[in-house]
Design a protein around this motif. Structure first.
Motif, PDB file in Angstrom:
ATOM      1  N   ASP A  92     -53.235 -13.428   3.916  1.00 53.76           N
ATOM      2  CA  ASP A  92     -52.887 -11.998   3.864  1.00 53.76           C
ATOM      3  C   ASP A  92     -51.410 -11.775   3.611  1.00 53.76           C
ATOM      4  O   ASP A  92     -50.983 -10.681   3.286  1.00 53.76           O
ATOM      5  CB  ASP A  92     -53.335 -11.272   5.140  1.00 53.76           C
ATOM      6  N   LYS A  93     -50.597 -12.860   3.762  1.00 51.45           N
ATOM      7  CA  LYS A  93     -49.158 -12.739   3.498  1.00 51.45           C
ATOM      8  C   LYS A  93     -48.680 -13.963   2.747  1.00 51.45           C
ATOM      9  O   LYS A  93     -49.116 -15.079   3.020  1.00 51.45           O
ATOM     10  CB  LYS A  93     -48.374 -12.640   4.818  1.00 51.45           C
ATOM     11  N   ILE A  94     -47.779 -13.754   1.798  1.00 53.58           N
ATOM     12  CA  ILE A  94     -47.151 -14.857   1.082  1.00 53.58           C
ATOM     13  C   ILE A  94     -45.643 -14.709   1.276  1.00 53.58           C
ATOM     14  O   ILE A  94     -45.058 -13.717   0.849  1.00 53.58           O
ATOM     15  CB  ILE A  94     -47.480 -14.816  -0.431  1.00 53.58           C
ATOM     16  N   GLU A  95     -45.059 -15.690   1.954  1.00 54.56           N
ATOM     17  CA  GLU A  95     -43.606 -15.644   2.158  1.00 54.56           C
ATOM     18  C   GLU A  95     -42.917 -16.268   0.951  1.00 54.56           C
ATOM     19  O   GLU A  95     -43.269 -17.355   0.520  1.00 54.56           O
ATOM     20  CB  GLU A  95     -43.220 -16.390   3.440  1.00 54.56           C
ATOM     21  N   VAL A  96     -41.970 -15.535   0.386  1.00 51.60           N
ATOM     22  CA  VAL A  96     -41.211 -16.025  -0.767  1.00 51.60           C
ATOM     23  C   VAL A  96     -39.753 -16.137  -0.345  1.00 51.60           C
ATOM     24  O   VAL A  96     -39.106 -15.135  -0.057  1.00 51.60           O
ATOM     25  CB  VAL A  96     -41.350 -15.060  -1.972  1.00 51.60           C
ATOM     26  N   ASN A  97     -39.251 -17.381  -0.270  1.00 47.31           N
ATOM     27  CA  ASN A  97     -37.870 -17.582   0.138  1.00 47.31           C
ATOM     28  C   ASN A  97     -36.963 -17.361  -1.065  1.00 47.31           C
ATOM     29  O   ASN A  97     -37.038 -18.081  -2.060  1.00 47.31           O
ATOM     30  CB  ASN A  97     -37.676 -18.996   0.700  1.00 47.31           C
ATOM     31  N   VAL A  98     -36.124 -16.345  -0.964  1.00 43.83           N
ATOM     32  CA  VAL A  98     -35.244 -15.986  -2.091  1.00 43.83           C
ATOM     33  C   VAL A  98     -33.780 -16.317  -1.798  1.00 43.83           C
ATOM     34  O   VAL A  98     -32.890 -15.992  -2.586  1.00 43.83           O
ATOM     35  CB  VAL A  98     -35.392 -14.477  -2.441  1.00 43.83           C
ATOM     36  N   GLY A  99     -33.527 -16.983  -0.667  1.00 42.52           N
ATOM     37  CA  GLY A  99     -32.159 -17.251  -0.219  1.00 42.52           C
ATOM     38  C   GLY A  99     -31.304 -18.047  -1.189  1.00 42.52           C
ATOM     39  O   GLY A  99     -30.089 -17.902  -1.217  1.00 42.52           O
ATOM     40  N   ASP A 100     -31.938 -18.932  -1.991  1.00 39.84           N
ATOM     41  CA  ASP A 100     -31.170 -19.783  -2.917  1.00 39.84           C
ATOM     42  C   ASP A 100     -31.087 -19.206  -4.332  1.00 39.84           C
ATOM     43  O   ASP A 100     -30.623 -19.877  -5.250  1.00 39.84           O
ATOM     44  CB  ASP A 100     -31.808 -21.187  -2.999  1.00 39.84           C
ATOM     45  N   MET A 101     -31.577 -17.984  -4.512  1.00 38.04           N
ATOM     46  CA  MET A 101     -31.584 -17.405  -5.860  1.00 38.04           C
ATOM     47  C   MET A 101     -30.191 -16.916  -6.269  1.00 38.04           C
ATOM     48  O   MET A 101     -29.406 -16.456  -5.433  1.00 38.04           O
ATOM     49  CB  MET A 101     -32.584 -16.247  -5.949  1.00 38.04           C
ATOM     50  N   HIS A 102     -29.891 -17.052  -7.560  1.00 37.64           N
ATOM     51  CA  HIS A 102     -28.619 -16.601  -8.124  1.00 37.64           C
ATOM     52  C   HIS A 102     -28.892 -15.680  -9.307  1.00 37.64           C
ATOM     53  O   HIS A 102     -30.026 -15.574  -9.768  1.00 37.64           O
ATOM     54  CB  HIS A 102     -27.780 -17.803  -8.583  1.00 37.64           C
ATOM     55  N   ALA A 103     -27.861 -15.036  -9.818  1.00 36.85           N
ATOM     56  CA  ALA A 103     -28.000 -14.133 -10.964  1.00 36.85           C
ATOM     57  C   ALA A 103     -28.708 -14.858 -12.105  1.00 36.85           C
ATOM     58  O   ALA A 103     -28.360 -15.986 -12.449  1.00 36.85           O
ATOM     59  CB  ALA A 103     -26.635 -13.644 -11.411  1.00 36.85           C
ATOM     60  N   GLY A 104     -29.727 -14.204 -12.651  1.00 36.39           N
ATOM     61  CA  GLY A 104     -30.485 -14.794 -13.763  1.00 36.39           C
ATOM     62  C   GLY A 104     -31.760 -15.491 -13.317  1.00 36.39           C
ATOM     63  O   GLY A 104     -32.639 -15.786 -14.121  1.00 36.39           O
ATOM     64  N   ASP A 105     -31.911 -15.752 -12.004  1.00 38.65           N
ATOM     65  CA  ASP A 105     -33.113 -16.427 -11.496  1.00 38.65           C
ATOM     66  C   ASP A 105     -34.273 -15.448 -11.367  1.00 38.65           C
ATOM     67  O   ASP A 105     -34.080 -14.263 -11.072  1.00 38.65           O
ATOM     68  CB  ASP A 105     -32.841 -17.029 -10.107  1.00 38.65           C
TER      69      ASP A 105
END
Length: 196
Positions: A135-148
């Motif tokens: 029922d939930k999907i955790e998406v870790n976005v902590g390492d994302m940078h511009a353009g990702d």
């Protein structure tokens, strides 16, 4: 798995009257049920359950002592009165795949500092057997940078052979865009319009 108590509802009493009395109405349906069963549930118990569960969650529904493994299929909310009016449930059969949705939850969003984080998708629709439902999907976005970017096909659920995605695997979930002057922002908006 959380359990919610429910009672079979007499259709002689209108839903509005039941809501005034502190109940939430609903229906239980499923392939192995001859017909859908109208139910009523205590409003406070429903609100408590929905703090931890959402559309697409599996819960145990106790209807007058008979337990049903169900999927929360639909939640009708009255935004003006800020109350839940109705919750519908699909009774699950262990060997029958069902259509469901999983909510996307972004994790570590505050760590993105190199650009603007944009969420494009709030849920993923799919079909799976009860044992593979999420029922939930955790998406870790902590390492994302511009353009990702992160697309549906990048998720673990997309790699599970037991799950059939209804949402396009190429659909964008999140992206990080560089911060520019307003002229570039207008161009980005024009680009989005052209794609639509």
């Amino acid at each position: 798995m959380n359990t919610l108590k429910a009672e079979k509802r007499s259709m002689d009493i209108k839903a509005k009257k039941l809501r005034r009395e502190g109940f939430v109405t609903g229906n239980v349906f499923g392939r192995e049920m001859k017909e859908s069963v109208p139910v009523k549930m205590d409003k406070k118990e429903v609100e408590s359950l929905l703090k931890k569960n959402n559309k697409g969650s599996q819960v145990m529904l106790d209807v007058d002592g008979t337990k049903h493994n169900v999927l929360i299929k639909d939640i009708q909310f009255d935004p003006i009165k800020k109350q839940i009016n109705e919750v519908d449930f699909q009774a699950l059969v262990s060997n029958e795949a069902v259509h469901s949705v999983a909510e996307i939850v972004l994790v570590d969003a505050e760590k993105v500092t190199t650009g603007v984080l944009e969420e494009h998708l709030e849920e993923v629709a799919f079909k799976a057997l009860p044992k593979d439902l999420v029922d939930k999907i955790e998406v870790n976005v902590g390492d994302m940078h511009a353009g990702d970017t992160i697309k549906v096909k990048d998720l673990d659920i997309a790699k599970n052979p037991e799950v059939t995605l209804s949402t396009d695997p190429e659909a964008l979930i999140v992206s990080v865009t560089e911060v520019h002057a307003s002229a570039d922002d207008e161009e980005a908006e024009d680009g989005e319009t052209a794609e639509a």
